[in-house]
Design an enzyme around this catalytic site. Structure first.
Site, PDB file in Angstrom:
ATOM      1  N   GLU A 142       0.840  -1.201   0.000  1.00  0.00           N
ATOM      2  CA  GLU A 142       0.000   0.000   0.000  1.00  0.00           C
ATOM      3  C   GLU A 142       0.875   1.251   0.000  1.00  0.00           C
ATOM      4  O   GLU A 142       1.858   1.329   0.731  1.00  0.00           O
ATOM      5  CB  GLU A 142      -0.900   0.012   1.244  1.00  0.00           C
ATOM      6  CG  GLU A 142      -1.809   1.230   1.284  1.00  0.00           C
ATOM      7  CD  GLU A 142      -2.977   1.045   2.214  1.00  0.00           C
ATOM      8  OE1 GLU A 142      -3.744   0.074   2.027  1.00  0.00           O
ATOM      9  OE2 GLU A 142      -3.118   1.841   3.148  1.00  0.00           O
ATOM     10  N   THR A 177      -3.977   4.845  -1.405  1.00  0.00           N
ATOM     11  CA  THR A 177      -5.017   5.363  -0.505  1.00  0.00           C
ATOM     12  C   THR A 177      -5.615   6.655  -1.050  1.00  0.00           C
ATOM     13  O   THR A 177      -5.086   7.278  -1.974  1.00  0.00           O
ATOM     14  CB  THR A 177      -4.475   5.622   0.917  1.00  0.00           C
ATOM     15  OG1 THR A 177      -3.513   6.661   0.857  1.00  0.00           O
ATOM     16  CG2 THR A 177      -3.863   4.372   1.517  1.00  0.00           C
ATOM     17  N   HIS A 236      -8.211   3.495  -3.782  1.00  0.00           N
ATOM     18  CA  HIS A 236      -9.149   3.694  -2.672  1.00  0.00           C
ATOM     19  C   HIS A 236     -10.064   4.875  -2.993  1.00  0.00           C
ATOM     20  O   HIS A 236      -9.668   5.812  -3.681  1.00  0.00           O
ATOM     21  CB  HIS A 236      -8.391   4.005  -1.369  1.00  0.00           C
ATOM     22  CG  HIS A 236      -7.604   2.850  -0.834  1.00  0.00           C
ATOM     23  ND1 HIS A 236      -7.287   2.727   0.494  1.00  0.00           N
ATOM     24  CD2 HIS A 236      -7.076   1.753  -1.444  1.00  0.00           C
ATOM     25  CE1 HIS A 236      -6.591   1.607   0.681  1.00  0.00           C
ATOM     26  NE2 HIS A 236      -6.444   1.010  -0.490  1.00  0.00           N
ATOM     27  N   ARG A 272     -15.911   4.223   3.677  1.00  0.00           N
ATOM     28  CA  ARG A 272     -16.692   5.367   4.155  1.00  0.00           C
ATOM     29  C   ARG A 272     -15.788   6.559   4.387  1.00  0.00           C
ATOM     30  O   ARG A 272     -16.105   7.689   4.036  1.00  0.00           O
ATOM     31  CB  ARG A 272     -17.392   5.008   5.479  1.00  0.00           C
ATOM     32  CG  ARG A 272     -18.304   6.119   5.959  1.00  0.00           C
ATOM     33  CD  ARG A 272     -18.666   5.966   7.411  1.00  0.00           C
ATOM     34  NE  ARG A 272     -17.511   6.129   8.292  1.00  0.00           N
ATOM     35  CZ  ARG A 272     -17.546   6.044   9.610  1.00  0.00           C
ATOM     36  NH1 ARG A 272     -18.685   5.772  10.209  1.00  0.00           N
ATOM     37  NH2 ARG A 272     -16.454   6.212  10.337  1.00  0.00           N
ATOM     38  N   TYR A 292     -12.210  -5.138  10.253  1.00  0.00           N
ATOM     39  CA  TYR A 292     -11.509  -4.796  11.497  1.00  0.00           C
ATOM     40  C   TYR A 292     -11.461  -5.983  12.464  1.00  0.00           C
ATOM     41  O   TYR A 292     -12.408  -6.198  13.232  1.00  0.00           O
ATOM     42  CB  TYR A 292     -12.226  -3.590  12.148  1.00  0.00           C
ATOM     43  CG  TYR A 292     -12.308  -2.421  11.188  1.00  0.00           C
ATOM     44  CD1 TYR A 292     -11.315  -1.457  11.163  1.00  0.00           C
ATOM     45  CD2 TYR A 292     -13.349  -2.341  10.251  1.00  0.00           C
ATOM     46  CE1 TYR A 292     -11.354  -0.424  10.235  1.00  0.00           C
ATOM     47  CE2 TYR A 292     -13.391  -1.312   9.323  1.00  0.00           C
ATOM     48  CZ  TYR A 292     -12.391  -0.367   9.326  1.00  0.00           C
ATOM     49  OH  TYR A 292     -12.411   0.651   8.394  1.00  0.00           O
ATOM     50  N   LYS A 297       7.771   3.392   1.501  1.00  0.00           N
ATOM     51  CA  LYS A 297       9.182   3.142   1.859  1.00  0.00           C
ATOM     52  C   LYS A 297       9.706   1.964   1.026  1.00  0.00           C
ATOM     53  O   LYS A 297       9.555   0.799   1.424  1.00  0.00           O
ATOM     54  CB  LYS A 297       9.297   2.800   3.347  1.00  0.00           C
ATOM     55  CG  LYS A 297       8.989   3.979   4.255  1.00  0.00           C
ATOM     56  CD  LYS A 297       9.075   3.525   5.700  1.00  0.00           C
ATOM     57  CE  LYS A 297       8.677   4.629   6.647  1.00  0.00           C
ATOM     58  NZ  LYS A 297       8.327   4.133   7.969  1.00  0.00           N
TER      59      LYS A 297
HETATM   60  P1  FAD Z   1     -18.088   1.297   7.160  1.00  0.00           P
HETATM   61  O1  FAD Z   1     -18.032  -0.034   6.543  1.00  0.00           O
HETATM   62  O2  FAD Z   1     -19.186   2.196   6.771  1.00  0.00           O
HETATM   63  O3  FAD Z   1     -18.102   1.066   8.746  1.00  0.00           O
HETATM   64  C1  FAD Z   1     -17.962   2.159   9.652  1.00  0.00           C
HETATM   65  C2  FAD Z   1     -18.768   1.855  10.927  1.00  0.00           C
HETATM   66  O4  FAD Z   1     -20.161   1.840  10.625  1.00  0.00           O
HETATM   67  C3  FAD Z   1     -18.461   0.475  11.535  1.00  0.00           C
HETATM   68  O5  FAD Z   1     -18.584   0.610  12.932  1.00  0.00           O
HETATM   69  C4  FAD Z   1     -19.565  -0.415  10.983  1.00  0.00           C
HETATM   70  O6  FAD Z   1     -19.842  -1.524  11.805  1.00  0.00           O
HETATM   71  C5  FAD Z   1     -20.735   0.557  10.922  1.00  0.00           C
HETATM   72  N1  FAD Z   1     -21.669   0.261   9.835  1.00  0.00           N
HETATM   73  C6  FAD Z   1     -21.367  -0.205   8.596  1.00  0.00           C
HETATM   74  N2  FAD Z   1     -22.481  -0.313   7.852  1.00  0.00           N
HETATM   75  C7  FAD Z   1     -23.515   0.104   8.635  1.00  0.00           C
HETATM   76  C8  FAD Z   1     -24.926   0.238   8.437  1.00  0.00           C
HETATM   77  N3  FAD Z   1     -25.496  -0.107   7.274  1.00  0.00           N
HETATM   78  N4  FAD Z   1     -25.693   0.726   9.454  1.00  0.00           N
HETATM   79  C9  FAD Z   1     -25.110   1.082  10.642  1.00  0.00           C
HETATM   80  N5  FAD Z   1     -23.782   0.960  10.897  1.00  0.00           N
HETATM   81  C10 FAD Z   1     -22.995   0.487   9.904  1.00  0.00           C
HETATM   82  N6  FAD Z   1      -9.479   6.083   5.158  1.00  0.00           N
HETATM   83  C11 FAD Z   1      -9.273   7.050   4.233  1.00  0.00           C
HETATM   84  O7  FAD Z   1      -9.625   8.217   4.449  1.00  0.00           O
HETATM   85  N7  FAD Z   1      -8.637   6.762   3.039  1.00  0.00           N
HETATM   86  C12 FAD Z   1      -8.213   5.515   2.737  1.00  0.00           C
HETATM   87  O8  FAD Z   1      -7.649   5.290   1.655  1.00  0.00           O
HETATM   88  C13 FAD Z   1      -8.407   4.468   3.693  1.00  0.00           C
HETATM   89  N8  FAD Z   1      -8.025   3.193   3.430  1.00  0.00           N
HETATM   90  C14 FAD Z   1      -8.305   2.201   4.333  1.00  0.00           C
HETATM   91  C15 FAD Z   1      -7.964   0.870   4.018  1.00  0.00           C
HETATM   92  C16 FAD Z   1      -8.204  -0.164   4.923  1.00  0.00           C
HETATM   93  C17 FAD Z   1      -7.837  -1.586   4.564  1.00  0.00           C
HETATM   94  C18 FAD Z   1      -8.803   0.134   6.184  1.00  0.00           C
HETATM   95  C19 FAD Z   1      -9.045  -0.970   7.180  1.00  0.00           C
HETATM   96  C20 FAD Z   1      -9.166   1.439   6.495  1.00  0.00           C
HETATM   97  C21 FAD Z   1      -8.927   2.481   5.584  1.00  0.00           C
HETATM   98  N9  FAD Z   1      -9.293   3.809   5.850  1.00  0.00           N
HETATM   99  C22 FAD Z   1      -9.071   4.806   4.917  1.00  0.00           C
HETATM  100  C23 FAD Z   1      -9.931   4.158   7.124  1.00  0.00           C
HETATM  101  C24 FAD Z   1     -11.493   4.059   7.038  1.00  0.00           C
HETATM  102  O9  FAD Z   1     -11.974   5.088   6.208  1.00  0.00           O
HETATM  103  C25 FAD Z   1     -12.029   4.202   8.458  1.00  0.00           C
HETATM  104  O10 FAD Z   1     -11.666   3.085   9.228  1.00  0.00           O
HETATM  105  C26 FAD Z   1     -13.522   4.509   8.585  1.00  0.00           C
HETATM  106  O11 FAD Z   1     -13.759   4.931   9.910  1.00  0.00           O
HETATM  107  C27 FAD Z   1     -14.446   3.352   8.280  1.00  0.00           C
HETATM  108  O12 FAD Z   1     -14.469   3.050   6.957  1.00  0.00           O
HETATM  109  P2  FAD Z   1     -15.261   1.751   6.426  1.00  0.00           P
HETATM  110  O13 FAD Z   1     -15.231   1.788   4.969  1.00  0.00           O
HETATM  111  O14 FAD Z   1     -14.797   0.546   7.126  1.00  0.00           O
HETATM  112  O15 FAD Z   1     -16.755   2.126   6.953  1.00  0.00           O
END
Ligand code: FAD
Length: 295
Positions: A17, A48, A77, A107, A148, A275
């Site tokens: 990444e 990202t 992403h 999200r 997660y 890196k």
């Molecule tokens: P979601 O899947 O929407 O989940 C967020 C929360 O909402 C969780 O607690 C989930 O249980 C809950 N939830 C999900 N669906 C629902 C629903 N229908 N109703 C109610 N609750 C719900 N951030 C960036 O800004 N840029 C990036 O490029 C980036 N890359 C990432 C790559 C990876 C592999 C990971 C693990 C994280 C990355 N992040 C990035 C961080 C990520 O944006 C955050 O962790 C964010 O808070 C959650 O994103 P998500 O897509 O998992 O959200």
């Protein structure tokens, strides 16, 4: 090439990444670093979207450059929570136009400002809304989602988190990538619960090599990940010696990756943080395991 196809291979592989530049002036140095990592020929690379302080503007440019110059499949992403529908739809069309086949649908984190705003005005509340949007515009993308092993910080329980994760998969995710983990047992436990919940798509473990003492605090703050005692001891002993910490951090990550391969995981995603030296050392450490031609 679609990541879902890459993940069907049974031989061990690595993906890396990278993140886009934080400022316009750092564009060339970031592009150079991402090119050096691409030259290692990983199975794929993810770029990202604004995470880690980078701007979202350059995700596409960096991903396109990696794909076109090095032939390495890329995963762009895309976050949605702070964006309008028009912006997101335009980005998706733009990605398709640039020949990108894979999107990590996220999200995005809630800033304090966003968190306090009126949610009824948001077009996208969760990643699942973005996944449906992508599918609606162009069913040809391979979509990934985040997961997660130690539970998303906003979730009330792991059961709830996994229930929503299943919703993302049912909406069209072909694979999932985990938040960084430093204890593989947490990951195995999570995988078991995913399978039990009927999530059958590949789950790619995310491993972050910690190569300096200050990175530790930042990584824990960002991810909330658990640090095993064995790792804490390494940081305590070597954290103030940059060369020693780098060597020990890479060795720890390598050890985690070998354990994952040994337990049947085929692709491991390394948070290589732009890196090239760290990415190259991990590949060298695994050269006989992943083979020379393709990591
Ligand atoms: P979601 O899947 O929407 O989940 C967020 C929360 O909402 C969780 O607690 C989930 O249980 C809950 N939830 C999900 N669906 C629902 C629903 N229908 N109703 C109610 N609750 C719900 N951030 C960036 O800004 N840029 C990036 O490029 C980036 N890359 C990432 C790559 C990876 C592999 C990971 C693990 C994280 C990355 N992040 C990035 C961080 C990520 O944006 C955050 O962790 C964010 O808070 C959650 O994103 P998500 O897509 O998992 O959200």
């Amino acid at each position: 090439m679609k990541i879902s196809e890459i993940l069907k291979k049974e031989t061990p592989s690595l993906s890396f990444e990278v993140f886009p530049p934080k400022t316009d002036s750092s564009f060339d140095s970031v592009r150079h670093a991402t090119e050096e990592i691409s030259a290692l020929r990983p199975a794929f690379m993810s770029v990202t979207y604004g995470a880690g302080g980078g701007t979202s503007r350059y995700t596409l440019e960096i991903a396109k450059n990696i794909k076109e110059r090095f032939g390495v499949p890329t995963l762009a992403h895309l976050t949605c929570v702070s964006s309008t529908r028009e912006t997101v739809r335009a980005k998706i069309v733009e990605l398709r136009g640039a020949g990108i086949e894979n999107i990590m649908a996220l999200r995005g984190d809630l800033t304090p400002e966003l968190d306090g705003s009126d949610r009824s005005t948001w077009h996208y509340r969760h990643a699942v809304d973005l996944i449906r949007e992508i599918r609606d515009i162009d069913d040809g993308f391979c979509i990934g989602g985040a997961c997660y092993p130690e539970v998303h910080p906003e979730s009330r329980s792991q059961a709830e988190d996994i229930r929503f994760l299943k919703e993302k998969v049912d909406a069209g995710c072909s694979f999932l990538t985990t938040q960084m983990v430093f204890d593989n047992n947490l990951l195995y436990n999570f995988l078991y619960k995913c399978r039990e919940a009927g999530i059958t798509v590949p789950v790619v473990p995310g491993i972050m090599p910690i190569t300096n003492g200050t990175q530790v605090e930042r990584a824990i703050k960002l991810s909330g990940s658990f640090m095993p005692q064995r790792f804490k001891a390494i940081v305590d002993r070597f954290g103030s010696d940059p060369a020693a910490m780098k060597q020990a951090g890479i060795a720890y990550a390598t050890d985690q990756i070998i354990d994952l391969y040994a337990n049947g995981i085929t692709n491991v995603h390394v948070y290589s943080m732009n890196k090239p030296d760290v990415a190259a050392q991990i590949m060298r450490n695994l050269s006989s395991i992943i083979g020379e031609k393709e990591c």
